[in-house]
Design a protein around this motif. Structure first.
Motif: not given
Length: 185
Positions: A84, A98, A124, A128, A133-134, A155, A158, A177-180
């Motif tokens: 990460s 991460v 995800l 979570r 958080t991501r 996503w 990055d 990368t993206g949200p969970v």
């Protein structure tokens, strides 16, 4: 279509997980990896590694099933700091939260039936629930299907690339990368 679901992998699943991994790589990456690398993939060695991950973690392994068939799998857990890190090698500010989606594969003959999205959603949820958080995932730069899949999930790349040695052939990967959580459509 028979009933489809995602569940936690069990030790009894490792032979089928390894078979799917080898078959999917040999089919899906035939234009990215040298033939001798693909031919050398060993389902027995892969099964040993998956058994260790299922039994000892730290990542969780999930499987997609359709009816009586195991059709895909994924592996997700906390991201090692090296995965990460920023492009300059410095730790990400949120490195402790991460997650890494290390693998997500659906056997090609079972593709386009929603299994990948179900696996991603379950992975995800797992991340979570673990306080992430991501999340991040790596995909070969030339893998249009993989890049499209992550983009549809909300996503984005990055800006970090890496080059792996694939049997003497460089294989460039792009990090997404993206949200969970997945956006609702």
């Amino acid at each position: 279509m028979a009933a489809a679901a995602v569940r936690t992998a069990e030790p009894a699943d490792v032979a089928e997980i390894a078979r799917i991994q080898v078959a999917t790589w040999q089919t899906g990456y035939s234009d990215l990896l040298p033939p001798d690398v693909l031919a050398a993939l060993d389902p027995a060695a892969a099964a040993e590694q998956w058994l260790q991950t299922i039994e000892q973690g730290p990542a969780g392994v999930l499987v997609a099933v359709e009816g009586d068939w195991l059709v895909g799998f994924c592996c997700a857990g906390p991201s090692p700091e090296s995965e990460s890190a920023a492009a300059n090698g410095l730790p990400a500010p949120d490195t402790d939260t991460v997650g890494l989606l290390a693998t997500l594969l659906v056997e090609p003959r079972w593709g386009r039936r929603g299994h990948g999205t179900r696996l991603l959603a379950a992975a995800l949820d797992l991340l979570r629930d673990g306080g992430m958080t991501r999340a991040i995932a790596w995909t070969p730069e030339q893998n249009k299907a993989g890049k499209g899949f992550y983009r549809r999930a909300g996503w984005a790349p990055d800006g970090v690339l890496r080059t792996l040695d694939a049997g003497g052939v460089p294989l460039r990967e792009i990090r997404f990368t993206g949200p969970v959580s997945l956006p609702l459509e």
